[in-house]
Design an enzyme around this catalytic site. Sequence first.
Site, short mmCIF file in Angstrom:
data_model
loop_
_atom_site.label_atom_id
_atom_site.label_comp_id
_atom_site.label_asym_id
_atom_site.label_seq_id
_atom_site.Cartn_x
_atom_site.Cartn_y
_atom_site.Cartn_z
N LYS A 86 -7.09 -5.63 15.09
CA LYS A 86 -6.31 -4.76 15.99
C LYS A 86 -6.49 -5.21 17.44
CE LYS A 86 -4.27 -2.13 13.20
NZ LYS A 86 -2.81 -2.08 13.12
N SER A 94 -5.47 1.26 17.43
CA SER A 94 -6.48 2.20 16.93
C SER A 94 -7.58 2.37 17.96
CB SER A 94 -7.08 1.63 15.64
OG SER A 94 -8.25 2.32 15.29
N TYR A 124 -11.25 -5.56 10.39
CA TYR A 124 -10.06 -4.73 10.62
C TYR A 124 -9.93 -4.42 12.11
CZ TYR A 124 -7.33 -0.51 11.29
OH TYR A 124 -6.43 0.40 11.78
N ASN A 159 0.84 -1.21 0.00
CA ASN A 159 0.00 0.00 0.00
C ASN A 159 0.87 1.26 0.00
OD1 ASN A 159 -2.58 1.21 -0.08
ND2 ASN A 159 -2.45 1.70 2.11
N SER A 160 2.01 1.19 -0.69
CA SER A 160 2.90 2.33 -0.74
C SER A 160 3.84 2.12 -1.92
CB SER A 160 3.70 2.45 0.57
OG SER A 160 4.32 1.22 0.86
N LYS A 219 -5.43 -1.74 6.40
CA LYS A 219 -6.24 -0.82 7.21
C LYS A 219 -7.57 -0.39 6.59
CE LYS A 219 -4.31 3.40 5.31
NZ LYS A 219 -3.95 4.79 5.54
P1 NAD Z 1 -0.42 2.56 5.25
O1 NAD Z 1 -1.16 1.55 4.47
O2 NAD Z 1 -0.14 3.88 4.61
O3 NAD Z 1 0.95 1.95 5.78
C1 NAD Z 1 1.10 0.58 6.10
C2 NAD Z 1 2.35 0.10 5.38
O4 NAD Z 1 2.56 -1.28 5.70
C3 NAD Z 1 2.24 0.20 3.85
O5 NAD Z 1 3.37 0.87 3.35
C4 NAD Z 1 2.20 -1.27 3.38
O6 NAD Z 1 2.81 -1.42 2.12
C5 NAD Z 1 2.93 -1.97 4.50
N1 NAD Z 1 2.57 -3.38 4.71
C6 NAD Z 1 1.31 -3.90 4.79
N2 NAD Z 1 1.38 -5.22 5.03
C7 NAD Z 1 2.70 -5.55 5.12
C8 NAD Z 1 3.40 -6.75 5.36
N3 NAD Z 1 2.76 -7.91 5.54
N4 NAD Z 1 4.75 -6.72 5.37
C9 NAD Z 1 5.41 -5.56 5.16
N5 NAD Z 1 4.80 -4.38 4.93
C10 NAD Z 1 3.45 -4.38 4.91
O7 NAD Z 1 -1.24 2.78 6.63
P2 NAD Z 1 -1.06 3.88 7.75
O8 NAD Z 1 -2.22 4.78 7.71
O9 NAD Z 1 0.31 4.44 7.72
O10 NAD Z 1 -1.24 2.95 9.03
C11 NAD Z 1 -0.13 2.38 9.70
C12 NAD Z 1 -0.62 1.51 10.82
O11 NAD Z 1 -1.45 2.30 11.70
C13 NAD Z 1 -1.49 0.35 10.36
O12 NAD Z 1 -1.19 -0.77 11.15
C14 NAD Z 1 -2.90 0.84 10.62
O13 NAD Z 1 -3.79 -0.21 10.85
C15 NAD Z 1 -2.70 1.67 11.87
N6 NAD Z 1 -3.73 2.71 12.03
C16 NAD Z 1 -3.97 3.59 11.02
C17 NAD Z 1 -4.96 4.57 11.18
C18 NAD Z 1 -5.26 5.53 10.06
O14 NAD Z 1 -6.33 6.17 10.09
N7 NAD Z 1 -4.38 5.73 9.09
C19 NAD Z 1 -5.68 4.65 12.37
C20 NAD Z 1 -5.39 3.74 13.40
C21 NAD Z 1 -4.40 2.77 13.22
C1 UD1 Z 2 -12.45 4.68 10.16
C2 UD1 Z 2 -12.72 3.27 10.59
C3 UD1 Z 2 -11.81 2.92 11.75
C4 UD1 Z 2 -10.35 3.14 11.36
C5 UD1 Z 2 -10.19 4.58 10.89
C6 UD1 Z 2 -8.81 4.83 10.38
C7 UD1 Z 2 -15.06 2.78 10.02
C8 UD1 Z 2 -16.42 2.50 10.56
N1 UD1 Z 2 -14.12 3.10 10.94
O1 UD1 Z 2 -12.75 5.55 11.25
O2 UD1 Z 2 -12.00 1.57 12.10
O3 UD1 Z 2 -9.50 2.91 12.48
O4 UD1 Z 2 -11.11 4.86 9.82
O5 UD1 Z 2 -8.57 4.18 9.18
O6 UD1 Z 2 -14.83 2.70 8.85
N2 UD1 Z 2 -17.43 10.45 6.32
C9 UD1 Z 2 -18.33 11.07 5.48
N3 UD1 Z 2 -18.10 11.01 4.14
C10 UD1 Z 2 -17.02 10.35 3.60
C11 UD1 Z 2 -16.09 9.71 4.47
C12 UD1 Z 2 -16.34 9.77 5.84
O7 UD1 Z 2 -19.31 11.67 5.93
O8 UD1 Z 2 -16.89 10.33 2.37
C13 UD1 Z 2 -17.66 10.53 7.78
C14 UD1 Z 2 -17.85 9.18 8.42
O9 UD1 Z 2 -19.20 8.79 8.39
C15 UD1 Z 2 -17.33 9.46 9.82
C16 UD1 Z 2 -16.29 10.58 9.65
O10 UD1 Z 2 -16.52 11.12 8.35
O11 UD1 Z 2 -18.38 9.97 10.58
C17 UD1 Z 2 -14.87 10.05 9.72
O12 UD1 Z 2 -14.78 8.92 8.84
P1 UD1 Z 2 -13.41 8.17 8.53
O13 UD1 Z 2 -12.37 9.16 8.11
O14 UD1 Z 2 -13.70 7.05 7.62
O15 UD1 Z 2 -12.94 7.65 9.96
P2 UD1 Z 2 -13.73 6.74 11.03
O16 UD1 Z 2 -14.99 6.21 10.50
O17 UD1 Z 2 -13.79 7.50 12.30
#
Ligand code: NAD
Ligand code: UD1
Length: 351
Positions: free
Chosen positions: A155, A126, A151, A37-38, A86
């Site tokens: 976690k 998360s 998902y 995913n990168s 994710k």
């Molecule tokens: P991202 O997808 O941008 O980064 C994850 C990276 O992990 C990617 O570069 C992908 O290529 C790599 N990857 C996936 N599976 C792999 C594997 N098996 N081996 C090696 N590399 C692998 O996501 P992000 O937003 O940077 O999130 C990072 C972490 O934080 C994730 O674990 C995600 O679940 C967690 N997280 C993200 C959010 C969010 O909203 N972005 C919120 C809460 C938790």
């Molecule tokens: C979502 C995931 C959560 C994950 C997080 C980070 C769900 C139910 N939850 O959180 O598990 O850890 O992303 O990846 O998917 N919204 C709109 N229009 C859009 C997109 C979003 O109205 O096009 C609203 C959603 O309904 C929500 C808020 O914006 O109320 C935030 O949404 P989002 O950015 O997807 O985050 P979460 O739902 O909080």
Amino acid sequence: MRKTTLITGGAGYIGSHTVVRLVEAGHRVLVLDNLSNSCVESIARLEQLTRSQIEFIEGDIRDPLLLDEIFSAYAIDAVVHFAGLKAVAQSVRKPMEYYANNVVGTLFLCQAMARAHVFNLVFSSSATVYGEPARTPIDEALGTGKPANPYGRSKLMTEELLTDLARSDSRWNIALLRYFNPIGAHESGLIGEAPNGVPNNLLPCLTQVAIGRAGELTVYGNDYATVDGTCVRDYIHVSDLAEGHLKALERLHGDHGIHIWNLGTGIGYSVLQIIRGFEDVTGISIPYRFAARREGDIAQCWADASKAGRELGWSAQRNLGQMLTDSWRWQSNNPHGYHAPIAPLLAVAGK
Ligand code: NAD
Ligand code: UD1
């Protein structure tokens, strides 16, 4: 050999920002990422940003032989573990991929760490592990709930796996960092969130409308019991998250056991407040329409992050205006994410 921090998933969104912060703080880092995913361009941007060579290995955390090679070739003393999948909707369609990557991947990583006698781990968890919270703000004492999708459950399972591990062997020092809603991008505009495929999260969807790739934003639900009927979330700047990882990592050295810290700002904003905030900082109007509630959404949540304040000396520093400005700078400088030549470095002034 110089001590090295292994960063799994370091080419991704949050990992890349953490690489920058760790390098700035003087850490030697090694990135392991399978680029699912990168892309490798993000590593090139990191080198440009840090003005240093970033050691990068393309590979998978589920490859034990590769992990053993890495741990024997480098003096790794800690792992910051971002690698995982994710996308919530995809996790419903492909649950086994989520459990294999997120749960089994972490298991393989921990087994390799133990073989190499490396016991310091910072894990990306998360706020999703709280499920539908019984109260807001959410503090760590609330306990976990029932996440609404595979998902979220992956976690929660990983948190439980790591908690059992730390309880079974006192050499482990593990931080579970529960992020709220990460948005924003590095202030340079060089690195940011570049999701593969169709975005689902609010900010990527909103900026797609702003650059004209989508006609309007769909707002899911306007009948929640919130300030204006739309959902409320705790949005946090990704660079503040990166700082939280640095603090957690530094705290782990010399500590032991399992630690849980919420990383959020403690402030909730509704979807409509985000739209208006974005219009204010960019001057771009965002057409939107209301649609039915999205399955699995909760009405509102925001963090009580005071534990991280007390124990790590960490608190979020950047306000909503900065988050939205930085999201927009990244998106407008890089309309195709990393899949295009670096734009004329519009926003790197002063670097
Ligand atoms: P991202 O997808 O941008 O980064 C994850 C990276 O992990 C990617 O570069 C992908 O290529 C790599 N990857 C996936 N599976 C792999 C594997 N098996 N081996 C090696 N590399 C692998 O996501 P992000 O937003 O940077 O999130 C990072 C972490 O934080 C994730 O674990 C995600 O679940 C967690 N997280 C993200 C959010 C969010 O909203 N972005 C919120 C809460 C938790
Ligand atoms: C979502 C995931 C959560 C994950 C997080 C980070 C769900 C139910 N939850 O959180 O598990 O850890 O992303 O990846 O998917 N919204 C709109 N229009 C859009 C997109 C979003 O109205 O096009 C609203 C959603 O309904 C929500 C808020 O914006 O109320 C935030 O949404 P989002 O950015 O997807 O985050 P979460 O739902 O909080």
